[in-house]
Scaffold this motif. Structure first.
Motif, PDB file in Angstrom:
ATOM      1  N   ILE A 290       2.566   0.508   7.718  1.00  0.00           N
ATOM      2  CA  ILE A 290       3.333   1.663   8.172  1.00  0.00           C
ATOM      3  C   ILE A 290       4.723   1.531   7.567  1.00  0.00           C
ATOM      4  N   LEU A 291       5.186   2.568   6.904  1.00  0.00           N
ATOM      5  CA  LEU A 291       6.523   2.542   6.315  1.00  0.00           C
ATOM      6  C   LEU A 291       7.395   3.563   7.035  1.00  0.00           C
ATOM      7  N   GLY A 312       7.163   6.985  10.901  1.00  0.00           N
ATOM      8  CA  GLY A 312       6.342   5.852  10.469  1.00  0.00           C
ATOM      9  C   GLY A 312       5.039   6.373   9.899  1.00  0.00           C
ATOM     10  N   VAL A 313       4.831   6.147   8.598  1.00  0.00           N
ATOM     11  CA  VAL A 313       3.684   6.736   7.899  1.00  0.00           C
ATOM     12  C   VAL A 313       2.924   5.656   7.127  1.00  0.00           C
ATOM     13  N   MET A 314       1.601   5.762   7.140  1.00  0.00           N
ATOM     14  CA  MET A 314       0.775   4.869   6.321  1.00  0.00           C
ATOM     15  C   MET A 314      -0.279   5.675   5.582  1.00  0.00           C
ATOM     16  N   VAL A 378       7.134  -1.705   7.984  1.00  0.00           N
ATOM     17  CA  VAL A 378       8.145  -2.073   6.989  1.00  0.00           C
ATOM     18  C   VAL A 378       9.141  -0.931   6.829  1.00  0.00           C
ATOM     19  N   ARG A 379      10.391  -1.289   6.552  1.00  0.00           N
ATOM     20  CA  ARG A 379      11.413  -0.295   6.184  1.00  0.00           C
ATOM     21  C   ARG A 379      12.147  -0.815   4.952  1.00  0.00           C
ATOM     22  N   ILE A 380      12.449   0.071   4.019  1.00  0.00           N
ATOM     23  CA  ILE A 380      13.189  -0.308   2.817  1.00  0.00           C
ATOM     24  C   ILE A 380      14.639   0.121   2.986  1.00  0.00           C
TER      25      ILE A 380
END
Length: 781
Positions: A290-291, A312-314, A378-380
Motif C-alpha cells: 500500500i502506498l 493508501g493505494v495498492m 510505504v510512503r515516499i
C-alpha cells in the motif's frame, strides 16, 4: 539429476562459487543452469546449508561472462549477500551442466517473502488459449505465496498448505524440468489440480460459470464482500459508492480511520492521485505495498479517507485480484477482514462467523492461509521511502547487518507492546518478523506466540540471549522472561528509545569502529525511562552499546495515564496547567474549547494533576501533538484510531508550511536540559484569540518544532558528532521528518532516517537485538 546435453569433455578451467543470501526457493539453481548451458559450460549447482554452491568449468573468458551475468542479473526474488569465488580444478570428465541433490543436510536459509504475481503469470491468466487462463492461483518461482502457506521446515510442498493438492501430470512435468520457470515452485497448480474459488451469499454457494464475474456484479450493485487474499481475508466495496462505503464503516465500527484502495494499474491510480516515478516503481514491485499517495481529486467516495490529503493505494498482488480488477472501471476499497480491534481472519469458517454481520457475501477458496500477513504500507518523502508497516511482500527478508556481527551470539528480541514484531539475530542477518499488531488483544498475542515458535523452527534457532523492553508490564517482556528460562538464555533489558536509535543504525550498517557515537532524536508516544518516568521526546548520544540522555521535552502529566492516549483534551489541560499554572482557565476565556473545560470531567482532570493522582510525568512528543490538535479543534474528544489527532494536525498544516513563520521554543539549561513549550503555547493561544486559521497555527507549530529540534542539537554539540539519527513513531510525520532532515543536511550533518524498517515500534525488536548482541560481544572481549 538433470543434464544440459550429452556432450562429454574435460574442462579447461574452473571456478567454485559460493552464493549467500536469499537464493533458495527463488529459482536460483535453474537460473544458474540456464546461464551455464547457454554459454556451453559444464559443472553443477546445488543448495546447501550456506546457500548455493556452483562449480563451473570451461574457457576462462566464458567463465568470466558467466560470473558477470550471475552477479548483474539474478532472479527477481533473490538477493545476493555474499559472492565468493575460488579456482577449482577437476580431472573428471563431465556431462553438461547439472542441478544436483542438496548437500550438507538440512537447508538453514530462510524463506523469501510472498511476492506479487509476475508479468509472465499475468500473461498466462489473460491468454484465453493458455491452460491457466482465468486461474486465480497461478504462480511460479518468481511470484506467489511463501510464508503465508508454510507450516514447517523444510520448505517443500509437503510442508505447505498445498500438500492437499496433488499436482497433475502437466504441473508435475513443469515442476521437474529445470528449463521451466516452475521448476521446484512449491505452490505450482492449475485448474485441473489446484485450489478452487467460489462465491457464497447468505451461506449458499452460488452456481455460476465464473465466481469473479458474479462478485464484480455484486460489488457494482453496492454489496460488501469478503475476499480471501494472500495473507488473510479482506473486505471489498466499490470505492465510488459513497453509501456503500459508509455502510461498511458502520458495520465494521471504523468511523474515521482511512480505508485502503486497490486499483487495476498505475494509469487508473493517476485518475485520482499524483504518482511519481519512484512511487510507480514501488507500486509495481514484487512487494506490491500500500502506498500513501497525494490525492488530486474527489471522484471517489469522500468517506474513504475523511480529512486526509493522501490515499493508501495498492495494485493487485495475486491472480485473483488481477482478474477481479481487470473488469472494474474504478478502484475498490480493500481493507482488512476483521472485527475492529481483532487480527485479520484467515480461516474460512471463522471468517463466516466473525465477518457475517459486516459483509454481504464471501469470495473464498480452499487453500489454507497458514500464517497471517497484513499489507505493507510505504510512503515516499523528500528524504526517501518510509516504511510504515513491514509485512506482506517484505517480511521475513533478512536485514543485512554490519560485518562486525558475523560472530555475534544468537539473539531473540521480543519487541514492544504496540505494532509488535520480533527479531532473530543470526550473525550478520537480522530476521524481523512481519507486523503482528497490538499485544493487548488476546487473539493478536496468541498469533504473536504462534509466529515466534514457527520462526524458531524455520531457522532452527536456539537463542543465547533474549532481549526485551524495560517496561515491566509489556506482555512481550513478560513472555520474554519465560522464554529465557525455557532456553536457559541470558536476559537483557533494553531501554525503549535506545532501541529506536539502534534500529536505525543497524539498517544503515553503521560501523561503530569508524563512526563511534552519534546523536539521536527519538520522538514517540511512550517508552519506559531509566528514571521511572515515561519518556517520548528524547535527545540521545550513543551507539549500539551505550547511550546518554542529553536533553528531552519538558515532562508533562498524563492525567488518567492510558486514557490520555485516547482522549486528546486531557493532554491539552495538562499542557495548559504546566504552562499557565492552576489558574490556566483565566487565560483561555472565549476560546472554542473553554466551554468544554467547564465540565465535571475537566474538573476531575484538574484535581488528578494537582494531587498527582494517576498522572505520571511524561516527555511524550506524541501527547504534545494531541494537545495542539485538541486546541485547534481538529481532534478534541477522542481518537478512534492511534495517531488520529497527530495526522489531522499534519494535514491541516501541509498547505501553509512553506509560507508560515515558526513558534518560539525554549531550551532550559538547568537542572537538566529540557525543551520548554511555554512560549509556543503563549503564541498559539494569542493566535487562537485572534481567530487565526487553524491550518496556519498548525504550520507555525510544525515549523517551530523543526527549528527547536535543530537548535537543540546545535546546543548539544551535534556538529562535532557528524551523524544524527531520526527515529520514533512521531517521525512518520512527513513535515517533521523532511524538515529536520533538510535543515541538518544543510548544516553538513549526515542524517539517518529509516527506510527498511518502521521508525515506529515495528522496528523496535531490531534495535533490541543489535544492542543485546553488541553488549554481549563487548563483555566477551
Amino acid at each position: 539429476m538433470n543434464s544440459s546435453d550429452e556432450k562429454t569433455r574435460t574442462a579447461e578451467a574452473g571456478t567454485r562459487i559460493r552464493v549467500r543470501g536469499m537464493v533458495q526457493g527463488v529459482g536460483f539453481r535453474p537460473h544458474v543452469w540456464h546461464v551455464a548451458t547457454s554459454l556451453g559450460l559444464v559443472g553443477s549447482v546445488c543448495n546447501d546449508g550456506q546457500g548455493v554452491l556452483i562449480e563451473a568449468f570451461g574457457v576462462q573468458e566464458t567463465i568470466d561472462q558467466f560470473v558477470v551475468r550471475l552477479r548483474e542479473n539474478p532472479p527477481p526474488l533473490s538477493r545476493i549477500d555474499g559472492f565468493e569465488m575460488s579456482e577449482h580444478s577437476s580431472s573428471q570428465e563431465m556431462v553438461g551442466f547439472e542441478i544436483i541433490d542438496s548437500q550438507g543436510g538440512k537447508i538453514a536459509t530462510g524463506i523469501v517473502p510472498d511476492a506479487a504475481t509476475c508479468r509472465a503469470c499475468c500473461a498466462e491468466i489473460e491468454n484465453l488459449s493458455d491452460r491457466r487462463a482465468g486461474y486465480s492461483f497461478t504462480n511460479c518461482t518468481h511470484c506467489g505465496p511463501r510464508l503465508s502457506i508454510l507450516k514447517h521446515i523444510p520448505y517443500d510442498r509437503a510442508s505447505t498448505s498445498m500438500s492437499s493438492f496433488q499436482m497433475c501430470e502437466a504441473c508435475e512435468t513443469e515442476y521437474q524440468n529445470p528449463a521451466d520457470r516452475r521448476f521446484h515452485a512449491q505452490p505450482n497448480a492449475c485448474p485441473e489440480c489446484g485450489p478452487e474459488l467460489w462465491l457464497e451469499i447468505a451461506g449458499e454457494t452460488q452456481k455460476c460459470d465464473d465466481p469473479i464475474d458474479l462478485a464484480i456484479s455484486r460489488l457494482l450493485a453496492g454489496d460488501i464482500l469478503a475476499i480471501k487474499g494472500l495473507g488473510g481475508f479482506q473486505i471489498a466495496v466499490d470505492a465510488g459508492n459513497e453509501a456503500a462505503v459508509q455502510r461498511l464503516r458502520r458495520r465494521k465500527r471504523r468511523p474515521d480511520k482511512p480505508l485502503a484502495l486497490m486499483a487495476r494499474d498505475v494509469d487508473q491510480i493517476r485518475v485520482f492521485c499524483c504518482v511519481f516515478d519512484e512511487e510507480a516503481r514501488h507500486l509495481d514491485s514484487p512487494a506490491a505495498p500500500i502506498l500513501l499517495l497525494e490525492r488530486t481529486n474527489n471522484e471517489l467516495a469522500d468517506s474513504i479517507a475523511p480529512g486526509q490529503d493522501r490515499l493508501g493505494v495498492m495494485l493487485p498482488n495475486t491472480p485473483l485480484h488481477h482478474l477481479l480488477m481487470a473488469k472494474l472501471e474504478r478502484p475498490i476499497v480493500l481493507t482488512s477482514g476483521n472485527v475492529s480491534g481483532d487480527p485479520q481472519e484467515i480461516d474460512n469458517q471463522c471468517a463466516r462467523q466473525k465477518l457475517g454481520s459486516i459483509v454481504d457475501g464471501f469470495l473464498m477458496h480452499d487453500r489454507d492461509i497458514v500464517n497471517r500477513l497484513d499489507d505493507s504500507v510505504v510512503r515516499i518523502d523528500k528524504s526517501g521511502p518510509a516504511i510504515l508497516r513491514r509485512a506482506r511482500g517484505v517480511a521475513p527478508a533478512p536485514i543485512r547487518l554490519s560485518s562486525e556481527f558475523t560472530n555475534a551470539p544468537k539473539v531473540l528480541a521480543l519487541g514492544g507492546e504496540l505494532k509488535s514484531t520480533f527479531c532473530l539475530l543470526n550473525g550478520s542477518d537480522a530476521i524481523l518478523s512481519q507486523h503482528i499488531g497490538d499485544l493487548e488483544n488476546v487473539a493478536t498475542f496468541a498469533d504473536y506466540k504462534k509466529m515466534l515458535r514457527l520462526f524458531l523452527d524455520l531457522y532452527q534457532f536456539e537463542p543465547d540471549i533474549i532481549a526485551i523492553d524495560k517496561h515491566p508490564q509489556y506482555l512481550s517482556s513478560v513472555y520474554g522472561k519465560k522464554l529465557a528460562a525455557e532456553f536457559g538464555a541470558k536476559l537483557i533489558e533494553v531501554q525503549h528509545h535506545h532501541a529506536h536509535l539502534a534500529a536505525c543504525l543497524a539498517e544503515h550498517q553503521v560501523d561503530l569502529k569508524t563512526i563511534g557515537s552519534v546523536f539521536g532524536v527519538i520522538l514517540d508516544g511512550l517508552g519506559w525511562g531509566d528514571d521511572g518516568t515515561v519518556w517520548g521526546g528524547e535527545f540521545l548520544k550513543g551507539n549500539l552499546s551505550t547511550y546518554e540522555r542529553l536533553a528531552h521535552f519538558e515532562q508533562i502529566p498524563l492525567p488518567g495515564a492510558a486514557a490520555a492516549f485516547r482522549e486528546p483534551w486531557r493532554n491539552l489541560i495538562a499542557h495548559l496547567h504546566t504552562v499557565l499554572g492552576e489558574n490556566y482557565r483565566d487565560h483561555i476565556g472565549g476560546l472554542q474549547f473553554t466551554a468544554a473545560f467547564e465540565s465535571t470531567k475537566a474538573a476531575t482532570v484538574d484535581k488528578m494533576i494537582m494531587q498527582k493522582i494517576n498522572s505520571p510525568l511524561s516527555s511524550s512528543a506524541g501527547r504534545l501533538y494531541d494537545a495542539v490538535s485538541a486546541a485547534l479543534g481538529l481532534c478534541f474528544e477522542k481518537q478512534s484510531f492511534e495517531g488520529q489527532a497527530a495526522i489531522a494536525l499534519e494535514v491541516a498544516a501541509q498547505p501553509f508550511v512553506d509560507c508560515e513563520t515558526a513558534y518560539p521554543i525554549d531550551i532550559i539549561q538547568a537542572p537538566s536540559r529540557a525543551i520548554s513549550f511555554a512560549q509556543m503555547w503563549q503564541a498559539l493561544l494569542d493566535d487562537l484569540q485572534k481567530d487565526a486559521e487553524p491550518g496556519r497555527i498548525a504550520a507555525r507549530f510544525h515549523n517551530g518544532l523543526v527549528q527547536g529540534i535543530v537548535r537543540t542539537l546545535e546546543t548539544l554539540g551535534a556538529a562535532n558528532a557528524d551523524t544524527v539519527v531520526l527515529s520514533g513513531g512521531v517521525f512518520q510525520n512527513e513535515i517533521l521528518r523532511d524538515g529536520v532532515h533538510q535543515k541538518l543536511e544543510a548544516k553538513g550533518l549526515n542524517v539517518l532516517n529509516h527506510h527498511l524498517v518502521p521508525s515506529n515500534d515495528g522496528g523496535l525488536a531490531l534495535g533490541q537485538a543489535v544492542i543485546a548482541a553488541r553488549q554481549a560481544m563487548n563483555y566477551q572481549n
